[in-house]
Design an enzyme around this catalytic site. Structure first.
Site, PDB file in Angstrom:
ATOM      1  N   HIS A  26      32.558 -25.415 -68.946  1.00  0.00           N
ATOM      2  CA  HIS A  26      32.014 -25.047 -67.628  1.00  0.00           C
ATOM      3  C   HIS A  26      30.496 -25.257 -67.559  1.00  0.00           C
ATOM      4  O   HIS A  26      29.956 -25.574 -66.500  1.00  0.00           O
ATOM      5  CB  HIS A  26      32.406 -23.619 -67.217  1.00  0.00           C
ATOM      6  CG  HIS A  26      31.862 -22.524 -68.059  1.00  0.00           C
ATOM      7  ND1 HIS A  26      32.499 -22.052 -69.172  1.00  0.00           N
ATOM      8  CD2 HIS A  26      30.740 -21.786 -67.933  1.00  0.00           C
ATOM      9  CE1 HIS A  26      31.791 -21.076 -69.700  1.00  0.00           C
ATOM     10  NE2 HIS A  26      30.712 -20.891 -68.973  1.00  0.00           N
ATOM     11  N   ASN A  85      40.662 -15.861 -51.672  1.00  0.00           N
ATOM     12  CA  ASN A  85      40.547 -15.159 -52.951  1.00  0.00           C
ATOM     13  C   ASN A  85      39.358 -15.666 -53.776  1.00  0.00           C
ATOM     14  O   ASN A  85      38.564 -14.867 -54.296  1.00  0.00           O
ATOM     15  CB  ASN A  85      41.848 -15.327 -53.754  1.00  0.00           C
ATOM     16  CG  ASN A  85      41.840 -14.530 -55.030  1.00  0.00           C
ATOM     17  OD1 ASN A  85      41.595 -13.325 -55.010  1.00  0.00           O
ATOM     18  ND2 ASN A  85      42.082 -15.188 -56.145  1.00  0.00           N
ATOM     19  N   THR A  86      39.227 -16.981 -53.867  1.00  0.00           N
ATOM     20  CA  THR A  86      38.113 -17.523 -54.665  1.00  0.00           C
ATOM     21  C   THR A  86      36.778 -17.232 -53.992  1.00  0.00           C
ATOM     22  O   THR A  86      35.786 -16.961 -54.666  1.00  0.00           O
ATOM     23  CB  THR A  86      38.343 -19.019 -54.949  1.00  0.00           C
ATOM     24  OG1 THR A  86      39.515 -19.129 -55.766  1.00  0.00           O
ATOM     25  CG2 THR A  86      37.178 -19.653 -55.682  1.00  0.00           C
ATOM     26  N   CYS A 123      51.738 -21.959 -41.914  1.00  0.00           N
ATOM     27  CA  CYS A 123      52.671 -20.868 -41.648  1.00  0.00           C
ATOM     28  C   CYS A 123      53.157 -20.855 -40.190  1.00  0.00           C
ATOM     29  O   CYS A 123      53.955 -19.994 -39.814  1.00  0.00           O
ATOM     30  CB  CYS A 123      51.983 -19.547 -41.962  1.00  0.00           C
ATOM     31  SG  CYS A 123      50.422 -19.402 -41.080  1.00  0.00           S
TER      32      CYS A 123
HETATM   33  C1  PCO Z   1      48.217 -20.999 -44.942  1.00  0.00           C
HETATM   34  N1  PCO Z   1      46.953 -21.350 -44.556  1.00  0.00           N
HETATM   35  C2  PCO Z   1      46.624 -22.478 -43.926  1.00  0.00           C
HETATM   36  C3  PCO Z   1      45.130 -22.734 -43.873  1.00  0.00           C
HETATM   37  C4  PCO Z   1      44.744 -24.098 -44.310  1.00  0.00           C
HETATM   38  N2  PCO Z   1      45.399 -25.089 -43.533  1.00  0.00           N
HETATM   39  C5  PCO Z   1      44.880 -26.304 -43.324  1.00  0.00           C
HETATM   40  C6  PCO Z   1      45.721 -27.289 -42.504  1.00  0.00           C
HETATM   41  C7  PCO Z   1      46.467 -28.303 -43.380  1.00  0.00           C
HETATM   42  C8  PCO Z   1      47.291 -29.262 -42.509  1.00  0.00           C
HETATM   43  O1  PCO Z   1      46.481 -29.957 -41.607  1.00  0.00           O
HETATM   44  C9  PCO Z   1      47.435 -27.631 -44.325  1.00  0.00           C
HETATM   45  C10 PCO Z   1      45.485 -29.127 -44.188  1.00  0.00           C
HETATM   46  O2  PCO Z   1      46.597 -26.602 -41.692  1.00  0.00           O
HETATM   47  O3  PCO Z   1      43.822 -26.637 -43.788  1.00  0.00           O
HETATM   48  O4  PCO Z   1      47.412 -23.230 -43.416  1.00  0.00           O
HETATM   49  C11 PCO Z   1      48.955 -20.015 -44.519  1.00  0.00           C
HETATM   50  S1  PCO Z   1      48.962 -19.380 -43.017  1.00  0.00           S
END
Ligand code: PCO
Length: 187
Positions: A75, A93-94, A160
């Site tokens: 690292h 989280n990170t 989601c």
């Molecule tokens: C998951 N969270 C997310 C947030 C991040 N999502 C995104 C976009 C992507 C598709 O264009 C997955 C790159 O939606 O950055 O979806 C749970 S709710």
């Protein structure tokens, strides 16, 4: 040649990592990838290594490279050797761990060891409800107060099914900002 270190944490937006690396490779930018254990769920690191001929490091490499006094500490080497650190995607989280200085994996140890006089870009990605929680602004503001530059999340229909802010910024936006930080023009 500028050297960009991409630190990928576990948001579903990690699926965009190959597209970011592809763009940087086309522009002859040396890229190294560090992944958190959980983010490996979303990306195929063997394919990335093969397709783009780049180094990809995981937590296991931290332990494999050190066996005794005199061996490099991964690292520290990685944080010294890169010109720009890009936290993409940066999971809720990170982001919370970085805020409090926790360094319990390769990715967060690199962030902790990073000289803050060198640039850091961060690209949060999370569900809209998580983004809207008041802790998010507190944490983003703290990173900005250290000189980190936020590439804010955008509105999309998320993985989601929810629609709202929280998707990682577009690959093009991230790559343009990387080029800007490195004083390279986007042609
Ligand atoms: C998951 N969270 C997310 C947030 C991040 N999502 C995104 C976009 C992507 C598709 O264009 C997955 C790159 O939606 O950055 O979806 C749970 S709710």
């Amino acid at each position: 040649m500028p050297h960009v270190l991409i630190a990928c944490s576990a948001s579903v937006a990690a699926i965009k990592i190959p597209a970011i690396i592809s763009e940087l490779t086309k522009k002859n930018i040396r890229t190294t990838l560090v992944v958190s254990e959980q983010s490996k769920h979303f990306i195929d690191i063997e394919k990335i290594k093969k397709d783009y001929q780049i180094d990809v490091f995981t937590d296991q490499d931290e332990w494999n490279t050190w066996n005794g006094r005199g061996d490099p500490v991964l690292h520290i080497e990685l944080s010294k050797n890169a010109d720009l650190l890009v936290l993409a995607p940066l999971s809720a989280n990170t982001m919370a761990k970085i805020n409090s200085g926790i360094c319990d994996n390769l990715l967060t140890c690199i962030v902790r060891a990073w000289n803050v006089s060198k640039p850091v870009l961060f690209c949060p990605a999370m569900n809209t409800q998580m983004w809207n929680h008041p802790i998010t602004k507190v944490q983003v503001d703290k990173l900005v107060s250290w000189g980190y530059c936020q590439i804010p999340p955008i509105v999309k229909t998320l993985m989601c099914g929810d629609h709202g802010v929280g998707a990682m910024a577009e690959v093009e936006t991230i790559v343009t900002q990387i080029l800007k930080e490195l004083n390279l023009s986007n042609f």
